[in-house]
Design a protein around this motif. Structure first.
Motif, PDB file in Angstrom:
ATOM      1  N   VAL A 190       0.861  -1.189   0.000  1.00 14.70           N
ATOM      2  CA  VAL A 190       0.000   0.000   0.000  1.00 14.70           C
ATOM      3  C   VAL A 190       0.891   1.231   0.000  1.00 14.70           C
ATOM      4  CG1 VAL A 190      -1.907  -1.137   1.191  1.00 14.70           C
ATOM      5  CG2 VAL A 190      -0.201   0.065   2.519  1.00 14.70           C
ATOM      6  N   GLN A 191       0.387   2.287  -0.562  1.00 10.76           N
ATOM      7  CA  GLN A 191       1.121   3.547  -0.608  1.00 10.76           C
ATOM      8  C   GLN A 191       0.573   4.485   0.454  1.00 10.76           C
ATOM      9  OE1 GLN A 191       3.821   4.077  -2.644  1.00 10.76           O
ATOM     10  NE2 GLN A 191       3.506   1.922  -3.140  1.00 10.76           N
ATOM     11  N   THR A 192       1.452   5.166   1.140  1.00  9.05           N
ATOM     12  CA  THR A 192       1.054   6.163   2.126  1.00  9.05           C
ATOM     13  C   THR A 192       1.232   7.556   1.534  1.00  9.05           C
ATOM     14  OG1 THR A 192       3.277   6.205   3.077  1.00  9.05           O
ATOM     15  CG2 THR A 192       1.700   4.677   4.059  1.00  9.05           C
ATOM     16  N   LYS A 193       0.679   8.546   2.212  1.00  8.23           N
ATOM     17  CA  LYS A 193       0.839   9.931   1.792  1.00  8.23           C
ATOM     18  C   LYS A 193       1.306  10.722   2.998  1.00  8.23           C
ATOM     19  CE  LYS A 193      -2.675   9.671  -1.759  1.00  8.23           C
ATOM     20  NZ  LYS A 193      -3.937  10.214  -2.258  1.00  8.23           N
ATOM     21  N   LYS A 194       2.434  11.367   2.864  1.00  8.44           N
ATOM     22  CA  LYS A 194       3.020  12.125   3.967  1.00  8.44           C
ATOM     23  C   LYS A 194       2.048  13.167   4.508  1.00  8.44           C
ATOM     24  CE  LYS A 194       7.030  14.760   5.376  1.00  8.44           C
ATOM     25  NZ  LYS A 194       8.317  15.317   5.029  1.00  8.44           N
ATOM     26  N   ASP A 195       1.905  13.148   5.836  1.00 11.53           N
ATOM     27  CA  ASP A 195       1.073  14.118   6.547  1.00 11.53           C
ATOM     28  C   ASP A 195      -0.386  14.104   6.094  1.00 11.53           C
ATOM     29  OD1 ASP A 195       3.257  15.016   8.077  1.00 11.53           O
ATOM     30  OD2 ASP A 195       3.856  16.391   6.479  1.00 11.53           O
ATOM     31  N   GLU A 196      -0.866  12.968   5.586  1.00 13.71           N
ATOM     32  CA  GLU A 196      -2.252  12.879   5.140  1.00 13.71           C
ATOM     33  C   GLU A 196      -2.868  11.584   5.653  1.00 13.71           C
ATOM     34  OE1 GLU A 196      -4.711  12.666   0.945  1.00 13.71           O
ATOM     35  OE2 GLU A 196      -2.816  13.737   0.997  1.00 13.71           O
ATOM     36  N   TRP A 197      -4.069  11.682   6.222  1.00 15.98           N
ATOM     37  CA  TRP A 197      -4.800  10.525   6.707  1.00 15.98           C
ATOM     38  C   TRP A 197      -5.446   9.855   5.499  1.00 15.98           C
ATOM     39  CZ3 TRP A 197      -4.831   8.351  11.390  1.00 15.98           C
ATOM     40  CH2 TRP A 197      -5.787   7.386  11.653  1.00 15.98           C
ATOM     41  N   ILE A 198      -5.217   8.567   5.294  1.00 17.05           N
ATOM     42  CA  ILE A 198      -5.818   7.864   4.165  1.00 17.05           C
ATOM     43  C   ILE A 198      -6.533   6.611   4.654  1.00 17.05           C
ATOM     44  CG2 ILE A 198      -4.135   8.716   2.483  1.00 17.05           C
ATOM     45  CD1 ILE A 198      -2.796   5.938   2.606  1.00 17.05           C
ATOM     46  N   LYS A 225      13.255   1.453   2.240  1.00 19.10           N
ATOM     47  CA  LYS A 225      14.716   1.566   2.311  1.00 19.10           C
ATOM     48  C   LYS A 225      15.207   3.008   2.380  1.00 19.10           C
ATOM     49  CE  LYS A 225      15.361  -2.843   0.057  1.00 19.10           C
ATOM     50  NZ  LYS A 225      15.941  -3.586  -1.030  1.00 19.10           N
ATOM     51  N   LYS A 226      14.405   3.876   2.998  1.00 14.06           N
ATOM     52  CA  LYS A 226      14.785   5.277   3.161  1.00 14.06           C
ATOM     53  C   LYS A 226      14.935   5.561   4.648  1.00 14.06           C
ATOM     54  CE  LYS A 226      12.331   6.816  -0.949  1.00 14.06           C
ATOM     55  NZ  LYS A 226      11.209   7.633  -1.452  1.00 14.06           N
ATOM     56  N   ALA A 227      16.085   6.061   5.025  1.00 16.98           N
ATOM     57  CA  ALA A 227      16.316   6.407   6.429  1.00 16.98           C
ATOM     58  C   ALA A 227      15.512   7.645   6.791  1.00 16.98           C
ATOM     59  CB  ALA A 227      17.807   6.666   6.650  1.00 16.98           C
ATOM     60  N   GLY A 228      15.122   7.726   8.046  1.00 16.06           N
ATOM     61  CA  GLY A 228      14.436   8.916   8.510  1.00 16.06           C
ATOM     62  C   GLY A 228      13.230   8.589   9.351  1.00 16.06           C
ATOM     63  N   ALA A 229      12.625   9.639   9.854  1.00 13.13           N
ATOM     64  CA  ALA A 229      11.470   9.487  10.729  1.00 13.13           C
ATOM     65  C   ALA A 229      10.272   8.960   9.943  1.00 13.13           C
ATOM     66  CB  ALA A 229      11.129  10.831  11.354  1.00 13.13           C
ATOM     67  N   PHE A 230       9.471   8.172  10.638  1.00  9.32           N
ATOM     68  CA  PHE A 230       8.259   7.636  10.028  1.00  9.32           C
ATOM     69  C   PHE A 230       7.221   7.460  11.123  1.00  9.32           C
ATOM     70  CE2 PHE A 230       5.408   4.216   8.721  1.00  9.32           C
ATOM     71  CZ  PHE A 230       5.039   4.647   7.458  1.00  9.32           C
ATOM     72  N   LYS A 231       6.014   7.869  10.835  1.00 11.71           N
ATOM     73  CA  LYS A 231       4.935   7.728  11.804  1.00 11.71           C
ATOM     74  C   LYS A 231       3.731   7.140  11.085  1.00 11.71           C
ATOM     75  CE  LYS A 231       1.965  10.493  14.808  1.00 11.71           C
ATOM     76  NZ  LYS A 231       1.675  11.865  15.264  1.00 11.71           N
ATOM     77  N   MET A 232       3.135   6.122  11.700  1.00  7.48           N
ATOM     78  CA  MET A 232       1.928   5.528  11.142  1.00  7.48           C
ATOM     79  C   MET A 232       0.921   5.365  12.269  1.00  7.48           C
ATOM     80  SD  MET A 232       1.328   2.011   9.025  1.00  7.48           S
ATOM     81  CE  MET A 232       1.253   0.859  10.381  1.00  7.48           C
ATOM     82  N   GLU A 233      -0.276   5.842  12.037  1.00  6.08           N
ATOM     83  CA  GLU A 233      -1.357   5.673  12.993  1.00  6.08           C
ATOM     84  C   GLU A 233      -2.425   4.802  12.350  1.00  6.08           C
ATOM     85  OE1 GLU A 233      -2.736   9.274  14.987  1.00  6.08           O
ATOM     86  OE2 GLU A 233      -0.992  10.288  14.134  1.00  6.08           O
ATOM     87  N   VAL A 234      -2.933   3.840  13.094  1.00  2.82           N
ATOM     88  CA  VAL A 234      -3.990   2.963  12.609  1.00  2.82           C
ATOM     89  C   VAL A 234      -5.209   3.182  13.484  1.00  2.82           C
ATOM     90  CG1 VAL A 234      -4.684   0.583  12.215  1.00  2.82           C
ATOM     91  CG2 VAL A 234      -2.309   1.270  11.801  1.00  2.82           C
TER      92      VAL A 234
END
Length: 78
Positions: A12-20, A59-68
């Motif tokens: 699945v694809q996510t969208k930065k700073d967007e609730w999907i 495979k990208k370093a950095g911060a990541f946040k996911m809310e379910v």
């Protein structure tokens, strides 16, 4: 997801700073074992699913946040 000794995955694809909202039909999951895809493994058997997990694999370093908020299973045709 695990059935017949395989793990099943769907991308699945996510969208930065967007609730999907994401919907993934069971027929979109592919059988894998140790990262290899097995096309002839057959479909996911819902009665054999015993776990669900999420994997970040870009495979990208950095911060990541996911809310379910919720996870639902819908029967076909409903």
């Amino acid at each position: 997801m695990n059935s017949n000794g395989f793990s099943y995955r769907a991308t699945v694809q996510t969208k930065k700073d967007e609730w999907i909202e994401v919907r993934v039909p069971l027929d979109k999951f592919e059988a894998t074992s140790f990262g290899r895809v097995f096309k002839d493994a057959g479909p996911v058997k819902p009665e054999e699913v015993n776990a669900l997990s999420f994997m970040l694999s870009d495979k990208k370093a950095g911060a990541f946040k996911m809310e379910v908020e919720s996870i639902k299973v819908k029967r076909a045709g409903k």
